[in-house]
Scaffold this active site. Structure first.
Site, mmCIF file in Angstrom:
data_model
loop_
_atom_site.group_PDB
_atom_site.id
_atom_site.type_symbol
_atom_site.label_atom_id
_atom_site.label_comp_id
_atom_site.label_asym_id
_atom_site.label_seq_id
_atom_site.Cartn_x
_atom_site.Cartn_y
_atom_site.Cartn_z
ATOM 1 N N SER A 125 1.251 -7.435 -0.886
ATOM 2 C CA SER A 125 1.868 -8.507 -0.085
ATOM 3 C C SER A 125 0.904 -9.615 0.314
ATOM 4 C CB SER A 125 2.580 -7.937 1.139
ATOM 5 O OG SER A 125 1.686 -7.726 2.215
ATOM 6 N N THR A 164 1.505 -4.392 4.306
ATOM 7 C CA THR A 164 1.305 -4.725 5.719
ATOM 8 C C THR A 164 0.778 -6.154 5.926
ATOM 9 O OG1 THR A 164 -0.932 -3.811 5.643
ATOM 10 C CG2 THR A 164 0.813 -2.327 6.384
ATOM 11 N N ASP A 165 0.108 -6.706 4.904
ATOM 12 C CA ASP A 165 -0.628 -7.965 5.129
ATOM 13 C C ASP A 165 0.252 -9.130 5.576
ATOM 14 O OD1 ASP A 165 -3.016 -6.731 4.588
ATOM 15 O OD2 ASP A 165 -3.180 -7.467 2.535
ATOM 16 N N THR A 187 0.830 -1.210 0.000
ATOM 17 C CA THR A 187 0.000 0.000 0.000
ATOM 18 C C THR A 187 0.863 1.258 0.000
ATOM 19 O OG1 THR A 187 -1.831 -1.100 1.095
ATOM 20 C CG2 THR A 187 -1.701 1.274 1.402
HETATM 21 N N1 ASP Z 1 -2.788 -5.471 0.754
HETATM 22 C C1 ASP Z 1 -1.737 -4.527 1.066
HETATM 23 C C2 ASP Z 1 -0.416 -5.274 1.089
HETATM 24 O O1 ASP Z 1 -0.205 -6.016 1.998
HETATM 25 C C3 ASP Z 1 -2.043 -3.911 2.386
HETATM 26 C C4 ASP Z 1 -1.018 -2.934 2.879
HETATM 27 O O2 ASP Z 1 0.090 -2.819 2.413
HETATM 28 O O3 ASP Z 1 -1.395 -2.214 3.832
HETATM 29 O O4 ASP Z 1 0.387 -5.106 0.206
#
Ligand code: ASP
Length: 329
Positions: free
Chosen positions: A67, A100-101, A17
């Site tokens: 991710s 973050t995932d 993200t």
């Molecule tokens: N779906 C995103 C990822 O993990 C969520 C994020 O980065 O906050 O790449």
């Protein structure tokens, strides 16, 4: 003339993200992750040159993924690039931009495989780069401050001004900017105006992780076939059907995300014990967000030594890969 030690900071981009964009400016949830290249992302952070405190910045786009779609192949490439830069005496530390995932899984994978003396700092964002108030730029600046701090060591995660260890970090909120926690261990420190205030030490059991012999690391980084390890969860009405199907399908390891202190529905437990008897590696972790499974005499299935289910899975994959190396050596 050779460059002085610690004259460089390396930032590796993997997507997430933090590199996301939305078509509607200010949309914090309807966006596509992994759109902006890491060089462009960093170029837009006006305060970055000052935050580098005279260090040369090197950047590499290792991949560009959301991710949630993390793959073993990317982990392998990331570990190889980290190993490359960590071996360079002129590199003080590495920052990795990441979604973050699955950040906590990558953090534990890299810590387990590399066990770096230098800092490897994963950072991220909860809002895309096109948000009205994106959190990525500050998180990146904070991660650079950690990479430059003499007290930093090993793989850590930095989000919303909080520093977490690779072992304890866990995404515990799907929306808040401060989306990560360290459970009951607490965070390692806080980043405040470019300086780090440490409040905790990296745990001894992280520093004394069994060192991988070089051939094992090479196998991990190169292996085309990683062992299949799945996670099964305990819940009301759980059965052993999934486990039996997975065993028939050739699974090599199973992590049970147990209720409470490692408890399992009797039907699921029976299936896991059958799987174990058939040669499948089985371990129990707790699905509780805090604490760990406390082993007791007579346990028929071992525990994950405090690792969460997803990190216990990483540890099991690596243990199976290591055993594979020993067999082929
Ligand atoms: N779906 C995103 C990822 O993990 C969520 C994020 O980065 O906050 O790449």
């Amino acid at each position: 003339m050779a460059l002085a030690d610690n004259s460089k900071i390396v930032i590796l981009g993997t997507g997430g993200t933090v590199a996301g964009t939305s078509t509607k400016v200010g949309d914090n949830i309807g966006y596509s992750a992994a759109q902006v290249g890491v060089a462009q992302l960093l170029g837009a952070i006006e305060a970055l040159p000052a935050a580098l405190r005279g260090r040369e910045l090197l950047t590499e786009q290792v991949d560009q993924v959301d991710s949630k779609d993390m793959s073993f192949g990317l982990w392998q490439r990331l570990a190889a690039r980290c190993a490359h830069w960590l071996a360079d005496a002129s590199v003080q530390g590495i920052v990795i931009t990441h979604g973050t995932d699955t950040l906590e899984e990558t953090a534990w994978f890299l810590q387990s495989v590399l066990q770096p003396g230098k800092p490897v700092v994963l950072t991220c964002a909860m809002r895309p780069a096109t948000a009205l108030a994106p959190d990525g730029p500050q998180n990146i600046l904070d991660a650079v401050a950690v990479a430059l701090d003499p007290g930093a060591q090993g793989v850590v995660a930095v989000c919303a001004g909080v520093v977490h260890s690779a072992r304890d970090v866990r995404k515990d909120h799907p929306y808040r900017l401060d989306a990560f926690g360290s459970g009951d261990s607490g965070p390692l420190g806080f980043v405040e105006e470019n300086s780090v205030r440490w409040v905790n030490h990296v745990r001894k059991d992280d520093l004394s992780l069994e060192k991988w012999p070089q051939p094992a690391i090479e196998n991990i980084v190169k292996s085309g076939s990683w062992p299949r390890v799945e996670i099964v969860m305990n819940y009301a009405g759980a059965s052993g059907t999934t486990v039996d199907l997975l065993v028939r399908d050739g699974v090599q390891g199973l992590v049970a995300a147990c209720t409470g202190n490692g408890s399992l529905h009797q039907d699921l437990e029976a299936a896991l014990i059958r799987a174990q008897a058939a040669g499948v590696k089985v371990v129990r972790a707790t699905r509780c967000a805090q604490g760990r499974v406390l082993p007791k005499p007579g346990d028929l299935i071992g525990d994950s030594n405090g690792l969460s289910p997803v990190k216990a899975r990483v540890a099991m994959i690596l243990a199976l890969l290591g055993a594979q190396t020993a067999r082929t050596a």
